[in-house]
Design a protein around this motif. Sequence first.
Motif, mmCIF file in Angstrom:
data_model
loop_
_atom_site.group_PDB
_atom_site.id
_atom_site.type_symbol
_atom_site.label_atom_id
_atom_site.label_comp_id
_atom_site.label_asym_id
_atom_site.label_seq_id
_atom_site.Cartn_x
_atom_site.Cartn_y
_atom_site.Cartn_z
ATOM 1 N N CYS A 67 -2.761 -6.026 6.053
ATOM 2 C CA CYS A 67 -2.962 -4.687 5.497
ATOM 3 C C CYS A 67 -3.502 -3.724 6.549
ATOM 4 C CB CYS A 67 -3.908 -4.754 4.300
ATOM 5 S SG CYS A 67 -3.144 -5.469 2.827
ATOM 6 N N PHE A 86 -12.207 -4.294 0.312
ATOM 7 C CA PHE A 86 -11.045 -4.961 -0.257
ATOM 8 C C PHE A 86 -11.440 -5.801 -1.453
ATOM 9 C CE2 PHE A 86 -11.938 -7.966 3.372
ATOM 10 C CZ PHE A 86 -12.265 -9.092 2.644
ATOM 11 N N CYS A 88 -9.743 -9.235 -3.483
ATOM 12 C CA CYS A 88 -8.721 -10.283 -3.501
ATOM 13 C C CYS A 88 -8.722 -10.980 -4.854
ATOM 14 C CB CYS A 88 -9.008 -11.337 -2.436
ATOM 15 S SG CYS A 88 -8.957 -10.707 -0.775
ATOM 16 N N GLY A 103 1.476 -7.078 4.279
ATOM 17 C CA GLY A 103 0.651 -5.894 4.063
ATOM 18 C C GLY A 103 1.531 -4.668 3.947
ATOM 19 N N LEU A 106 0.194 1.894 0.577
ATOM 20 C CA LEU A 106 0.455 2.624 -0.663
ATOM 21 C C LEU A 106 0.351 4.127 -0.439
ATOM 22 C CD1 LEU A 106 -1.638 0.430 -3.117
ATOM 23 C CD2 LEU A 106 0.845 0.444 -2.828
ATOM 24 N N THR A 115 -3.908 0.260 0.846
ATOM 25 C CA THR A 115 -2.901 -0.773 1.064
ATOM 26 C C THR A 115 -2.959 -1.828 -0.033
ATOM 27 O OG1 THR A 115 -4.361 -2.193 2.377
ATOM 28 C CG2 THR A 115 -3.135 -0.501 3.582
ATOM 29 N N GLU A 116 -1.900 -2.621 -0.064
ATOM 30 C CA GLU A 116 -1.883 -3.812 -0.913
ATOM 31 C C GLU A 116 -1.180 -4.912 -0.128
ATOM 32 O OE1 GLU A 116 0.303 -3.052 -4.483
ATOM 33 O OE2 GLU A 116 2.203 -2.806 -3.433
ATOM 34 N N ARG A 118 -0.155 -9.475 -0.070
ATOM 35 C CA ARG A 118 -0.040 -10.745 -0.772
ATOM 36 C C ARG A 118 0.023 -11.874 0.239
ATOM 37 N NH1 ARG A 118 5.381 -9.787 -3.930
ATOM 38 N NH2 ARG A 118 4.261 -7.904 -4.296
ATOM 39 N N THR A 132 -3.406 -11.985 -3.926
ATOM 40 C CA THR A 132 -3.114 -10.571 -3.710
ATOM 41 C C THR A 132 -4.373 -9.888 -3.204
ATOM 42 O OG1 THR A 132 -3.694 -9.929 -5.968
ATOM 43 C CG2 THR A 132 -1.377 -10.520 -5.552
ATOM 44 N N ILE A 133 -4.182 -8.732 -2.590
ATOM 45 C CA ILE A 133 -5.304 -7.954 -2.079
ATOM 46 C C ILE A 133 -4.997 -6.477 -2.263
ATOM 47 C CG2 ILE A 133 -4.375 -7.868 0.277
ATOM 48 C CD1 ILE A 133 -7.244 -8.047 1.346
ATOM 49 N N THR A 134 -6.016 -5.705 -2.561
ATOM 50 C CA THR A 134 -5.962 -4.257 -2.404
ATOM 51 C C THR A 134 -7.050 -3.934 -1.390
ATOM 52 O OG1 THR A 134 -7.462 -3.908 -4.269
ATOM 53 C CG2 THR A 134 -5.104 -3.761 -4.723
ATOM 54 N N THR A 136 -8.752 -0.823 1.447
ATOM 55 C CA THR A 136 -8.842 0.513 2.008
ATOM 56 C C THR A 136 -9.168 0.380 3.485
ATOM 57 O OG1 THR A 136 -9.681 1.331 -0.104
ATOM 58 C CG2 THR A 136 -9.962 2.772 1.816
#
Length: 145
Positions: A67, A86, A88, A103, A106, A115-116, A118, A132-134, A136
């Motif tokens: 990401c 982040f 997870c 990565g 978005l 970002t996101e 997997r 999964t991850i989101t 910044t």
Amino acid sequence: MVFGDSQSVARLRADFDRQGAMQSMGITVADVAPGRVILEMPFNPAFSQHHGFMHAGTITSGMDSACGFAAFTLMDAESEVLTVEFKCSFLAPARGQSFRFEGNVLKSGRTLTFTEGRAIAVDAGQETMVATITATMMAVRGLKA
């Protein structure tokens, strides 16, 4: 600088290669495109947990770097990237012969990029999304190593 030229891709790869953590875990850059990075890693028992699955910290590190470098592809030439936060989520045990960390950006801004990603385990040709991850990411200018 427009990402995708040979100079920008070389800079990304050079920055990635300076990460001792990624080298230790055997994580490598598989593909790079504007706003997207794919990393790969073979299974290594040195980074497993007590049940023999890949450790969550290893999976998280791979997703975080994917990401971060995806965000980096959309930053100006004077910027470096740092993770701000982040989250997870783990969907399945991380077992496989190899792992892929994807990565994707978005939304990219001047300072913050969202970002996101997997993590996908690959075993005998079968793929399983394990996490999964989101995240910044922050563009930092004037950073001294």
